[in-house]
Design an enzyme around this catalytic site. Structure first.
Site, PDB file in Angstrom:
ATOM      1  N   LYS A   2       0.638  -1.140  10.204  1.00 17.41           N
ATOM      2  CA  LYS A   2      -0.391  -0.091  10.662  1.00 17.41           C
ATOM      3  C   LYS A   2      -1.612  -1.057  10.605  1.00 17.41           C
ATOM      4  CE  LYS A   2       1.879   3.815   8.599  1.00 17.41           C
ATOM      5  NZ  LYS A   2       1.903   4.808   7.522  1.00 17.41           N
TER       6      LYS A   2
ATOM      7  N   ASP B 143      -2.723  11.873   9.577  1.00 17.00           N
ATOM      8  CA  ASP B 143      -1.180  11.972   9.565  1.00 17.00           C
ATOM      9  C   ASP B 143      -1.035  13.428   9.942  1.00 17.00           C
ATOM     10  OD1 ASP B 143       0.679   9.904   8.519  1.00 17.00           O
ATOM     11  OD2 ASP B 143      -0.325  10.149   6.492  1.00 17.00           O
TER      12      ASP B 143
ATOM     13  N   GLN C 107      -0.359   6.616   2.033  1.00 14.24           N
ATOM     14  CA  GLN C 107       0.735   6.107   2.328  1.00 14.24           C
ATOM     15  C   GLN C 107       1.740   6.856   1.388  1.00 14.24           C
ATOM     16  OE1 GLN C 107       2.156   4.358   4.853  1.00 14.24           O
ATOM     17  NE2 GLN C 107       4.243   4.591   4.086  1.00 14.24           N
TER      18      GLN C 107
HETATM   19  N1  GUN Z   1       5.745   7.686   4.505  1.00 14.62           N
HETATM   20  C1  GUN Z   1       6.811   7.652   5.442  1.00 14.62           C
HETATM   21  N2  GUN Z   1       6.467   8.110   6.407  1.00 14.62           N
HETATM   22  C2  GUN Z   1       4.874   8.070   6.336  1.00 14.62           C
HETATM   23  C3  GUN Z   1       4.033   8.573   7.334  1.00 14.62           C
HETATM   24  O1  GUN Z   1       4.216   9.090   8.436  1.00 14.62           O
HETATM   25  N3  GUN Z   1       2.851   8.788   6.660  1.00 14.62           N
HETATM   26  C4  GUN Z   1       2.676   8.348   5.565  1.00 14.62           C
HETATM   27  N4  GUN Z   1       1.203   8.680   5.235  1.00 14.62           N
HETATM   28  N5  GUN Z   1       3.464   8.051   4.643  1.00 14.62           N
HETATM   29  C5  GUN Z   1       4.737   8.117   5.257  1.00 14.62           C
END
Ligand code: GUN
Length: 288
Positions: free
Chosen positions: A54, A121, A98
């Site tokens: 990311k 998100d 995350q």
């Molecule tokens: N863990 C797995 N997928 C995601 C996501 O799309 N966003 C976040 N923040 N954590 C995740």
């Protein structure tokens, strides 16, 4: 006819280049660089890879990005204090916590603490509520990425029967809500672990979206010939190989189009995160 391979990696590069142009125009016009703060608690190796990817994508597109690494033993209060600081920092337009978080932390309370205009998100109650009430704002990245893939590949969705496997808040539920929006107009069925006669339902799908987190769960006998198959799963097998929720080798010869794993939905999730960060920066400049 051979199935079309929906290349999420190539499409992501195209969309990320578009976002980089938008970000540079924003910088020129307003002096603002879209900025994303990622919060990583503990040392889950998969999460470390996701967060690194990311950050790399942010930097490549000319976005600011910050990583806050917290010890696995951090308390709820430590995390809430950090989120409060980021909520008030005008340089930070998006906050990503995350997941999964260590078990001793209350994920719902922590996600609820992210201010709604920085919830890139799209997991928080305000953004999910707006989506549910037909006023979508910051959409959850993975299901949004799936929609954009279908649209950019000119795969018709309106009036089609989309069957979603999985009812998670991250993918399955918002996927259904996005596809039901006015103007998108799919007919949606959401299936889950208690669904009866699953195969009968999946075989009716014009578009089948698998988001259950079980390696190679979708077999050839579950797919209508010619259907579009979208594989959201990323599962690591004992031999270290990454596979999706769909048995790709089995399903490929009979479907109309399919996303590979890796290189399908995964890169689109990151791309939609950048899209949301830019949108969040615009929303915050309007809210001032
Ligand atoms: N863990 C797995 N997928 C995601 C996501 O799309 N966003 C976040 N923040 N954590 C995740």
């Amino acid at each position: 006819m051979a199935a079309q391979i929906i290349d999420g990696k190539a499409l992501s590069l195209i969309i990320q280049a578009e976002l980089a142009l938008d970000a540079s125009a924003m910088l020129k016009e307003t002096g603002t660089k879209p900025g994303l703060a990622a919060v990583l608690v503990g040392d889950n190796p998969a999460s470390q890879v996701y967060v690194r990817n990311k950050q790399k994508a942010c930097e490549k597109a000319g976005f600011e990005s910050w990583l806050y690494k917290l010890d696995a033993k951090s308390t709820q209060e430590d995390l809430l204090n950090l989120i409060s600081k980021l909520n008030h920092d005008p340089k930070v337009h998006g906050i990503l916590v995350q997941l999964p978080l260590p078990k001793h932390l209350n994920t719902d309370l922590i996600l609820d603490a992210v201010t709604a205009l920085k919830d890139v998100d799209g997991f928080g109650p305000e953004n999910l509520g707006l989506l549910t009430s037909g006023r979508p704002r910051l959409l959850p990245c993975t299901p949004h990425g799936v929609l954009v893939m279908l649209q950019r590949y000119n795969i018709p969705v309106a009036g089609k029967h989309v069957v979603v496997l999985g009812r998670s808040t991250i993918v399955g539920k918002p996927m259904g809500l996005i596809l039901l929006q006015n103007g998108i107009d799919a007919t949606v069925t959401i299936c889950h672990s208690k669904t009866a006669n699953l195969k009968e339902i999946t075989r009716q799908a014009d578009i089948l979206v698998a988001a259950i987190g079980r390696a190679c769960f979708v077999t050839a006998d579950m797919v209508k010939p010619g259907a579009v198959v979208i594989d959201v799963g990323i599962n690591r097998k004992d031999d270290g190989k990454l596979v999706g929720d769909v048995d790709y080798e089995q399903v490929l010869p009979l479907c109309g189009a399919i996303t590979p794993v890796p290189g399908g939905v995964g890169p689109m999730t990151i791309t939609m995160l950048l899209h949301n960060t830019l949108l969040a920066a615009r929303l915050q400049s309007k809210a001032l």
